[in-house]
Write a protein that holds these residues in place. Structure first.
Motif, mmCIF file in Angstrom:
data_model
loop_
_atom_site.group_PDB
_atom_site.id
_atom_site.type_symbol
_atom_site.label_atom_id
_atom_site.label_comp_id
_atom_site.label_asym_id
_atom_site.label_seq_id
_atom_site.Cartn_x
_atom_site.Cartn_y
_atom_site.Cartn_z
ATOM 1 N N PRO A 20 0.804 -1.233 0.000
ATOM 2 C CA PRO A 20 0.000 0.000 0.000
ATOM 3 C C PRO A 20 0.838 1.283 0.000
ATOM 4 N N HIS A 21 0.592 2.125 -1.005
ATOM 5 C CA HIS A 21 1.235 3.435 -1.126
ATOM 6 C C HIS A 21 0.228 4.410 -1.737
ATOM 7 N N PRO A 22 0.190 5.642 -1.281
ATOM 8 C CA PRO A 22 -0.620 6.650 -1.975
ATOM 9 C C PRO A 22 0.049 7.033 -3.296
ATOM 10 N N ILE A 23 -0.757 7.247 -4.324
ATOM 11 C CA ILE A 23 -0.258 7.715 -5.615
ATOM 12 C C ILE A 23 -0.654 9.177 -5.748
ATOM 13 N N LEU A 24 0.334 10.046 -5.768
ATOM 14 C CA LEU A 24 0.112 11.487 -5.712
ATOM 15 C C LEU A 24 0.775 12.180 -6.901
ATOM 16 N N PRO A 25 0.126 13.248 -7.425
ATOM 17 C CA PRO A 25 -1.198 13.778 -7.053
ATOM 18 C C PRO A 25 -2.309 12.954 -7.685
ATOM 19 N N ARG A 26 -3.532 13.349 -7.399
ATOM 20 C CA ARG A 26 -4.679 12.736 -8.061
ATOM 21 C C ARG A 26 -4.987 13.508 -9.351
ATOM 22 N N PRO A 27 -5.436 12.815 -10.397
ATOM 23 C CA PRO A 27 -5.716 13.502 -11.663
ATOM 24 C C PRO A 27 -6.964 14.367 -11.577
ATOM 25 N N ALA A 28 -7.102 15.288 -12.511
ATOM 26 C CA ALA A 28 -8.300 16.120 -12.573
ATOM 27 C C ALA A 28 -9.514 15.298 -13.005
ATOM 28 N N GLN A 29 -9.310 14.348 -13.906
ATOM 29 C CA GLN A 29 -10.402 13.505 -14.383
ATOM 30 C C GLN A 29 -10.631 12.360 -13.395
ATOM 31 N N THR A 30 -11.895 12.028 -13.193
ATOM 32 C CA THR A 30 -12.261 11.008 -12.217
ATOM 33 C C THR A 30 -12.790 9.757 -12.927
ATOM 34 N N PRO A 31 -12.290 8.569 -12.596
ATOM 35 C CA PRO A 31 -11.214 8.317 -11.627
ATOM 36 C C PRO A 31 -9.822 8.514 -12.204
ATOM 37 N N HIS A 32 -9.717 8.592 -13.555
ATOM 38 C CA HIS A 32 -8.402 8.748 -14.176
ATOM 39 C C HIS A 32 -8.622 9.152 -15.640
ATOM 40 N N PRO A 33 -7.569 9.595 -16.341
ATOM 41 C CA PRO A 33 -7.689 9.879 -17.774
ATOM 42 C C PRO A 33 -8.099 8.628 -18.551
ATOM 43 N N PRO A 34 -8.800 8.797 -19.669
ATOM 44 C CA PRO A 34 -9.180 7.644 -20.493
ATOM 45 C C PRO A 34 -7.962 6.833 -20.910
ATOM 46 N N LEU A 35 -8.120 5.509 -20.913
ATOM 47 C CA LEU A 35 -7.026 4.592 -21.215
ATOM 48 C C LEU A 35 -7.184 4.015 -22.618
ATOM 49 N N PHE A 36 -6.046 3.830 -23.297
ATOM 50 C CA PHE A 36 -6.013 3.302 -24.661
ATOM 51 C C PHE A 36 -4.884 2.279 -24.776
ATOM 52 N N LEU A 37 -4.913 1.518 -25.869
ATOM 53 C CA LEU A 37 -3.847 0.572 -26.188
ATOM 54 C C LEU A 37 -3.515 0.694 -27.663
ATOM 55 N N ALA A 38 -2.219 0.735 -27.991
ATOM 56 C CA ALA A 38 -1.795 0.717 -29.390
ATOM 57 C C ALA A 38 -2.125 -0.630 -30.004
ATOM 58 N N CYS A 39 -2.763 -0.616 -31.179
ATOM 59 C CA CYS A 39 -3.218 -1.852 -31.818
ATOM 60 C C CYS A 39 -2.762 -1.880 -33.271
ATOM 61 N N SER A 40 -1.854 -2.780 -33.579
ATOM 62 C CA SER A 40 -1.452 -2.977 -34.971
ATOM 63 C C SER A 40 -1.686 -4.412 -35.411
#
Length: 374
Positions: A160-180
């Motif tokens: 357990p560790h806090p991850i700092l800072p927290r992002p402006a977007q909740t809960p986090h920025p949109p996630l993507f994956l490179a697809c080839s």
């Protein structure tokens, strides 16, 4: 439908001065992209890939662009997520900081950085890259769900560790994956992250890839998701040069794409030859150019993948020409299932003036055409 611009920071005939000017040029393009109504810019991450991509620290480039703009979203397309490139906790910290400073404008994509040139630089185990990317996405996806991040996975343990800072977007920025490849498309869908389809394959292949993605979405199970927030956004590459003169635009665009194919082929183990001497008038340089042209001609005629096992082939049928040509091509991508048109303009041999004019033509004619339809 969204419109974006992706930056590789490619450079034919690199020198220190040209490399420095290249980054200033990319910033100028990104600022203009906001003025022209684009929704997002993307920046790749590659390491030690001379000619192909000099964008080794996209977080710095994106921060600089975010400071120069106010509306356009800034996206990692992508962060190299194997642990020895970037520890997932550090990715989360940097992403949250940039999201905070940009006012919630960040998008975060993941990729493997799988060339031998890159993995050997950082001591990455190539056989683990796919697993490490997925585990990194799981860590990032839950980094801010609780006061402290705790993770015990097959490859990494985090007490357990806090991850700092927290992002402006909740809960986090949109996630993507490179697809080839079809495998990564299925993986993105199963994990509940957006697909950044990086190939040159064209609308027919894009439609096939969209079907793979949608089928995997329909078949996925909740336990495979990496976050409580699902992102099923399908963004596709669109190589483009748009000028008033169709033939000039096509010549510049196909020449830039030829350079791209050569550099990909060089670093990914294919048949390409990097055009490192485009301004060199020696007989040796002329022979290199001739050989490269023959290689790419064979790739085109025989529909051979540019990189081994890739979904993309060398295909010169893209948005090269006038604004009307670009509109017609984007309509084909839209009909194939694209949620976002990811414009590739900055290819290694394309002059800055052509890049800027292409952005203007998209902003003044192409994007408004589709906005009116919406």
């Amino acid at each position: 439908m969204k419109f974006s611009v992706i930056f590789e920071a490619q450079l034919a005939d690199p020198t220190v001065d040209r490399e420095h000017q290249l980054f200033r040029d990319c910033v100028e393009q990104a600022v203009l992209a906001e003025e022209m109504g684009f929704d997002r810019i993307w920046a790749v991450e590659h390491h030690s890939l001379k000619w192909y991509a000099h964008m080794s620290a996209p977080e710095i480039f994106l921060t600089w662009v975010a400071a120069r703009t106010s509306r356009i979203r800034v996206g990692h397309g992508v962060v190299c997520m194997p642990f020895r490139f970037n520890h997932p906790a550090r990715v989360a910290e940097r992403a949250a900081t940039l999201d905070l400073l940009s006012g919630g404008r960040l998008d975060l994509g993941a990729g493997r950085g799988g060339t031998l040139q890159e993995t050997s630089l950082c001591g990455v185990d190539k056989d683990r890259t796919t697993q490490e990317v997925e585990e990194a996405l799981r860590i990032i996806g839950k980094a801010w769900e609780k006061e402290e991040l705790e993770h015990h996975g097959p490859l990494l343990d985090i007490d357990p560790h806090p991850i700092l800072p927290r992002p402006a977007q909740t809960p986090h920025p949109p996630l993507f994956l490179a697809c080839s490849r079809t495998e990564t498309l299925r993986q993105a869908a199963e994990l509940g992250v957006g697909a950044l389809v990086m190939g040159f394959a064209g609308p027919d292949a894009i439609a096939d890839m969209r079907r793979v993605y949608d089928t995997a979405i329909a078949d996925r199970t909740p336990e495979r998701l990496v976050s409580s927030v699902v992102n099923d956004h399908f963004s596709v590459l669109c190589p483009t040069i748009v000028l008033d003169d169709r033939e000039t635009a096509r010549a510049i665009g196909i020449r830039g794409q030829r350079f791209f194919a050569q550099s990909i082929g060089h670093w990914y183990g294919g048949a390409g030859i990097p055009d490192e001497a485009v301004v060199d008038g020696t007989d040796e340089a002329a022979e290199m150019r001739k050989a490269a042209e023959q290689v790419v001609a064979r790739l085109h005629e025989q529909q051979i993948p540019v990189r081994p096992n890739a979904t993309a082939t060398f295909n010169a049928d893209h948005a090269y020409g006038t604004a009307a040509d670009a509109i017609a091509y984007v309509e084909r991508l839209r009909d194939a299932g694209a949620d976002e048109i990811m414009c590739l303009i900055q290819m290694g041999t394309v002059p800055q003036a052509a890049c800027l004019e292409t952005l203007r033509q998209w902003g003044e004619t192409v994007i408004p055409h589709f906005r009116r339809q919406e």
